[in-house]
Design a protein around this motif. Structure first.
Motif, short mmCIF file in Angstrom:
data_model
loop_
_atom_site.label_atom_id
_atom_site.label_comp_id
_atom_site.label_asym_id
_atom_site.label_seq_id
_atom_site.Cartn_x
_atom_site.Cartn_y
_atom_site.Cartn_z
N TYR A 2 16.06 10.90 13.55
CA TYR A 2 16.64 12.02 12.84
C TYR A 2 15.78 13.27 13.00
CZ TYR A 2 18.32 14.84 8.96
OH TYR A 2 18.78 15.86 8.20
N LYS A 3 14.62 13.27 12.42
CA LYS A 3 13.66 14.36 12.58
C LYS A 3 12.36 13.74 13.03
CE LYS A 3 15.61 17.42 9.11
NZ LYS A 3 15.41 18.05 7.83
N ARG A 4 11.39 14.55 13.34
CA ARG A 4 10.12 14.04 13.81
C ARG A 4 9.61 12.90 12.93
NH1 ARG A 4 5.82 18.50 14.56
NH2 ARG A 4 7.62 19.28 15.66
N LYS A 5 9.50 11.73 13.54
CA LYS A 5 9.00 10.52 12.88
C LYS A 5 9.84 10.08 11.69
CE LYS A 5 4.32 11.18 14.47
NZ LYS A 5 2.91 11.25 14.16
N LYS A 6 11.08 10.53 11.60
CA LYS A 6 11.98 10.09 10.54
C LYS A 6 13.20 9.44 11.20
CE LYS A 6 10.80 13.49 7.05
NZ LYS A 6 11.30 14.53 6.18
N TYR A 7 13.80 8.53 10.47
CA TYR A 7 14.97 7.82 10.98
C TYR A 7 16.10 7.90 9.98
CZ TYR A 7 11.81 6.13 14.48
OH TYR A 7 10.91 6.08 15.51
N ARG A 8 17.29 7.65 10.46
CA ARG A 8 18.45 7.69 9.59
C ARG A 8 19.25 6.40 9.71
NH1 ARG A 8 22.19 11.92 12.99
NH2 ARG A 8 22.46 10.56 14.76
N HIS A 9 20.06 6.16 8.73
CA HIS A 9 20.92 4.99 8.69
C HIS A 9 22.31 5.42 9.15
CE1 HIS A 9 23.65 2.12 6.75
NE2 HIS A 9 22.72 1.26 7.10
N VAL A 10 22.86 4.71 10.13
CA VAL A 10 24.18 5.05 10.66
C VAL A 10 25.06 3.82 10.53
CG1 VAL A 10 25.42 5.82 12.71
CG2 VAL A 10 23.12 6.63 12.31
N SER A 11 26.30 4.03 10.08
CA SER A 11 27.23 2.91 9.99
C SER A 11 28.64 3.40 10.32
CB SER A 11 27.21 2.28 8.60
OG SER A 11 27.62 3.20 7.63
N GLY A 12 29.47 2.45 10.72
CA GLY A 12 30.84 2.79 11.08
C GLY A 12 31.65 1.54 11.34
N ARG A 13 32.67 1.70 12.20
CA ARG A 13 33.54 0.56 12.48
C ARG A 13 33.99 0.58 13.93
NH1 ARG A 13 39.14 1.92 11.99
NH2 ARG A 13 39.32 4.14 11.55
N LEU A 14 34.30 -0.60 14.43
CA LEU A 14 34.79 -0.77 15.78
C LEU A 14 36.26 -0.37 15.83
CD1 LEU A 14 33.86 -1.84 18.56
CD2 LEU A 14 34.67 -4.09 17.85
N LEU A 15 36.60 0.55 16.73
CA LEU A 15 37.97 1.06 16.83
C LEU A 15 38.80 0.37 17.90
CD1 LEU A 15 37.19 4.89 16.66
CD2 LEU A 15 37.96 3.40 14.79
N GLU A 16 38.18 0.11 19.05
CA GLU A 16 38.88 -0.51 20.17
C GLU A 16 37.94 -1.49 20.85
OE1 GLU A 16 40.47 2.26 23.07
OE2 GLU A 16 40.79 3.75 21.49
#
Length: 146
Positions: A44-58
């Motif tokens: 995400y930013k320098r030395k920071k991370y983010r959580h990403v989530s979603g769903r399978l479409l195809e």
């Protein structure tokens, strides 16, 4: 990314939970349309991370998968297409992420995600080059196809 393993094995490396856990342990993905995808270590930013989530479409097994995901706490949802194909004598993995916002921050986000996907392809390539992994992967993919 291009590799000498078969397209069947390359696809298997991207979708089999046991193999994925070896080269991308932070990823959780359901292998059915509508299933959840989640990663907790997207930069995400320098030395920071983010959580990403979603769903399978195809899902077209062995060839193409499309999913959408969103960063926790943000409004932007992007779509990711994963393609596995044969290119002359090599198998090819191609990942395309689209749908980024059109604000001033977009160019930074696009570059960050491009680097993220290059790193993941590098992780897979490194895993494949470790002794015995490519052979084990080919055997597992062949067994799963039966």
């Amino acid at each position: 990314m291009r590799t000498s393993i078969s397209t069947r094995a390359l696809w298997f490396a991207c979708w089999d939970a046991a193999i994925l856990s070896e080269w991308w342990p932070e990823l959780t993905i359901a292998k059915k349309v509508g299933g959840r995808i989640e990663v907790a270590e997207v930069p995400y930013k320098r030395k920071k991370y983010r959580h990403v989530s979603g769903r399978l479409l195809e899902l077209k097994p062995g060839e193409h998968a499309r999913f959408e995901w969103r960063t926790k706490g943000r409004d932007a949802t992007t779509t990711v297409d994963v393609y596995v194909s044969q290119s002359k004598k090599k198998s090819r993995l191609r990942i395309v992420e689209s749908g980024f916002t059109k604000d001033d921050y977009a160019a930074i986000e696009v570059e960050r995600m491009r680097d993220f996907w290059r790193d993941r392809a590098g992780d897979l390539q490194e895993w494949l080059e470790a002794p015995g992994n490519a052979e084990r992967l080919e055997a597992a993919a062949k067994a799963a196809a039966k």
